[in-house]
Scaffold this motif. Structure first.
Motif, mmCIF file in Angstrom:
data_model
loop_
_atom_site.group_PDB
_atom_site.id
_atom_site.type_symbol
_atom_site.label_atom_id
_atom_site.label_comp_id
_atom_site.label_asym_id
_atom_site.label_seq_id
_atom_site.Cartn_x
_atom_site.Cartn_y
_atom_site.Cartn_z
ATOM 1 N N ALA A 42 -37.192 15.096 101.944
ATOM 2 C CA ALA A 42 -37.671 15.242 103.319
ATOM 3 C C ALA A 42 -36.544 15.649 104.253
ATOM 4 O O ALA A 42 -36.745 16.444 105.185
ATOM 5 N N ALA A 43 -35.342 15.110 104.012
ATOM 6 C CA ALA A 43 -34.203 15.418 104.879
ATOM 7 C C ALA A 43 -33.852 16.900 104.853
ATOM 8 O O ALA A 43 -33.360 17.446 105.850
ATOM 9 N N ILE A 44 -34.104 17.566 103.723
ATOM 10 C CA ILE A 44 -33.741 18.984 103.598
ATOM 11 C C ILE A 44 -34.942 19.910 103.723
ATOM 12 O O ILE A 44 -34.790 21.138 103.656
ATOM 13 N N THR A 45 -36.130 19.337 103.908
ATOM 14 C CA THR A 45 -37.339 20.162 104.138
ATOM 15 C C THR A 45 -38.074 19.626 105.372
ATOM 16 O O THR A 45 -39.243 19.250 105.293
ATOM 17 N N PRO A 46 -37.379 19.590 106.520
ATOM 18 C CA PRO A 46 -38.007 19.033 107.730
ATOM 19 C C PRO A 46 -39.153 19.898 108.229
ATOM 20 O O PRO A 46 -39.159 21.114 108.033
ATOM 21 N N THR A 47 -40.104 19.248 108.858
ATOM 22 C CA THR A 47 -41.234 19.966 109.464
ATOM 23 C C THR A 47 -40.921 20.273 110.921
ATOM 24 O O THR A 47 -40.610 19.372 111.700
ATOM 25 N N ALA A 48 -40.998 21.546 111.264
ATOM 26 C CA ALA A 48 -40.775 21.946 112.655
ATOM 27 C C ALA A 48 -41.983 21.569 113.498
ATOM 28 O O ALA A 48 -43.133 21.712 113.068
ATOM 29 N N SER A 49 -41.741 21.047 114.691
ATOM 30 C CA SER A 49 -42.835 20.676 115.591
ATOM 31 C C SER A 49 -42.333 20.707 117.022
ATOM 32 O O SER A 49 -41.144 20.899 117.293
ATOM 33 N N GLN A 50 -43.257 20.490 117.947
ATOM 34 C CA GLN A 50 -42.905 20.435 119.363
ATOM 35 C C GLN A 50 -42.425 19.046 119.773
ATOM 36 O O GLN A 50 -41.942 18.844 120.881
ATOM 37 N N ALA A 110 -37.940 13.901 110.100
ATOM 38 C CA ALA A 110 -36.702 14.645 109.844
ATOM 39 C C ALA A 110 -36.575 15.811 110.814
ATOM 40 O O ALA A 110 -35.494 16.068 111.364
ATOM 41 N N GLY A 111 -37.674 16.519 111.038
ATOM 42 C CA GLY A 111 -37.656 17.632 111.989
ATOM 43 C C GLY A 111 -37.271 17.176 113.384
ATOM 44 O O GLY A 111 -36.495 17.840 114.091
ATOM 45 N N ILE A 112 -37.797 16.017 113.795
ATOM 46 C CA ILE A 112 -37.492 15.473 115.122
ATOM 47 C C ILE A 112 -36.027 15.059 115.214
ATOM 48 O O ILE A 112 -35.335 15.377 116.197
ATOM 49 N N ASP A 150 -42.229 10.635 128.894
ATOM 50 C CA ASP A 150 -43.373 10.001 129.572
ATOM 51 C C ASP A 150 -44.527 9.780 128.602
ATOM 52 O O ASP A 150 -45.188 8.729 128.624
ATOM 53 N N GLN A 151 -44.781 10.767 127.751
ATOM 54 C CA GLN A 151 -45.840 10.624 126.754
ATOM 55 C C GLN A 151 -45.487 9.520 125.757
ATOM 56 O O GLN A 151 -46.361 8.762 125.320
ATOM 57 N N HIS A 152 -44.210 9.424 125.413
ATOM 58 C CA HIS A 152 -43.743 8.386 124.487
ATOM 59 C C HIS A 152 -43.957 6.998 125.098
ATOM 60 O O HIS A 152 -44.417 6.075 124.411
ATOM 61 N N VAL A 153 -43.628 6.855 126.368
ATOM 62 C CA VAL A 153 -43.836 5.580 127.064
ATOM 63 C C VAL A 153 -45.319 5.236 127.088
ATOM 64 O O VAL A 153 -45.718 4.082 126.876
ATOM 65 N N ALA A 154 -46.160 6.248 127.330
ATOM 66 C CA ALA A 154 -47.613 6.027 127.332
ATOM 67 C C ALA A 154 -48.099 5.591 125.955
ATOM 68 O O ALA A 154 -48.962 4.712 125.835
ATOM 69 N N ASN A 155 -47.532 6.167 124.908
ATOM 70 C CA ASN A 155 -47.891 5.761 123.546
ATOM 71 C C ASN A 155 -47.493 4.313 123.280
ATOM 72 O O ASN A 155 -48.224 3.563 122.618
ATOM 73 N N LYS A 156 -46.332 3.909 123.795
ATOM 74 C CA LYS A 156 -45.906 2.517 123.645
ATOM 75 C C LYS A 156 -46.907 1.572 124.294
ATOM 76 O O LYS A 156 -47.280 0.539 123.720
ATOM 77 N N GLU A 157 -47.318 1.923 125.505
ATOM 78 C CA GLU A 157 -48.266 1.082 126.230
ATOM 79 C C GLU A 157 -49.618 1.023 125.514
ATOM 80 O O GLU A 157 -50.253 -0.020 125.434
ATOM 81 N N VAL A 190 -44.263 14.695 122.957
ATOM 82 C CA VAL A 190 -43.379 15.804 123.319
ATOM 83 C C VAL A 190 -42.376 15.358 124.376
ATOM 84 O O VAL A 190 -41.188 15.657 124.301
ATOM 85 N N THR A 191 -42.851 14.600 125.370
ATOM 86 C CA THR A 191 -41.997 14.161 126.467
ATOM 87 C C THR A 191 -41.785 12.649 126.413
ATOM 88 O O THR A 191 -42.539 11.920 125.769
#
Length: 224
Positions: free
Chosen positions: A186-194, A122-124, A213-220, A210-211
């Motif tokens: 959860a929708a009204i109590t989101p967790t703040a993050s980077q 939710a935060g994201i 590129d990191q997301h693509v690396a996680n997929k791989e 966070v980025t």
């Protein structure tokens, strides 16, 4: 005797226990009701429940075997209103209209199972909305064409639908399921993050990045 039974609502019918899981769509609820109640008018229910996606509360119900679609809808809407009343103060404090909260909750319902994970997502997602970034939520395709993350194609991501959160920014126009109370909370109590990105690996573990590129690396790393 007849008047007494009518006054008490005693019609000699044994109630049928019907379980509606969290995250069930109107169509899925209709299918469950038809299986549980042989004479139930599924098509009539789906037609009458159009526009009520998100507001039919998933729960265990005790329905008479001859219940009509409009009575089911009234009972499920009443249950939603009763349940949501416990969160009214939090919803008001959060500052977004209930319609947006329920839409977000319906996305969270499909993306995660645990409350803390839903709060992180939710935060994201609220952050993406604030940034003007597309939500890019795979779960909405279940509402469009019945597909999930595991079988989506690049062509699917180009579908011209207001529910395609890759193509169109903002929340989808309506909820995609009927969320449970945890998802609404959860929708009204989101967790703040980077973080700005997330995915669920093959073992059901949520991976954040966070980025891009990191997301693509996680997929791989976690999905190949």
């Amino acid at each position: 005797t007849i008047s007494r039974r009518l006054a008490r609502g005693d019609f000699g019918l044994t109630p049928v226990v019907v379980f509606i899981p969290e995250g069930s769509s109107v169509k899925e609820i209709g299918e469950i009701l038809e299986k549980s109640l042989p004479s139930f008018a599924q098509k009539e229910f789906i037609a009458e429940a159009k526009g009520k996606e998100g507001y039919l509360f998933p729960d265990t119900y005790h329905f008479p075997p001859n219940i009509k679609p409009d009575a089911v809808i009234r009972e499920m809407e009443k249950n939603f209103n009763d349940k949501i009343s416990t969160l009214n103060e939090k919803i008001t404090a959060f500052g977004k209209p209930l319609t947006e909260v329920v839409i977000m909750a319906s996305l969270l319902e499909e993306e995660a199972r645990k409350l803390e994970t839903k709060q992180m997502i939710a935060g994201i997602l609220w952050k993406r909305l604030k940034m003007g970034m597309p939500l890019q939520v795979d779960a909405t395709f279940q509402y469009v064409n019945g597909k999930n993350s595991s079988n989506l194609t690049l062509d699917d991501l180009k579908i011209d639908s207001p529910y395609n959160t890759y193509k169109y920014k903002g929340l989808p126009p309506t909820p995609i399921t009927n969320p449970g109370l945890d998802s609404i909370l959860a929708a009204i109590t989101p967790t703040a993050s980077q973080y700005l990105y997330f995915l669920t690996d093959k073992n059901g573990v949520m991976r954040y990045a966070v980025t891009h590129d990191q997301h693509v690396a996680n997929k791989e790393k976690y999905l190949r």
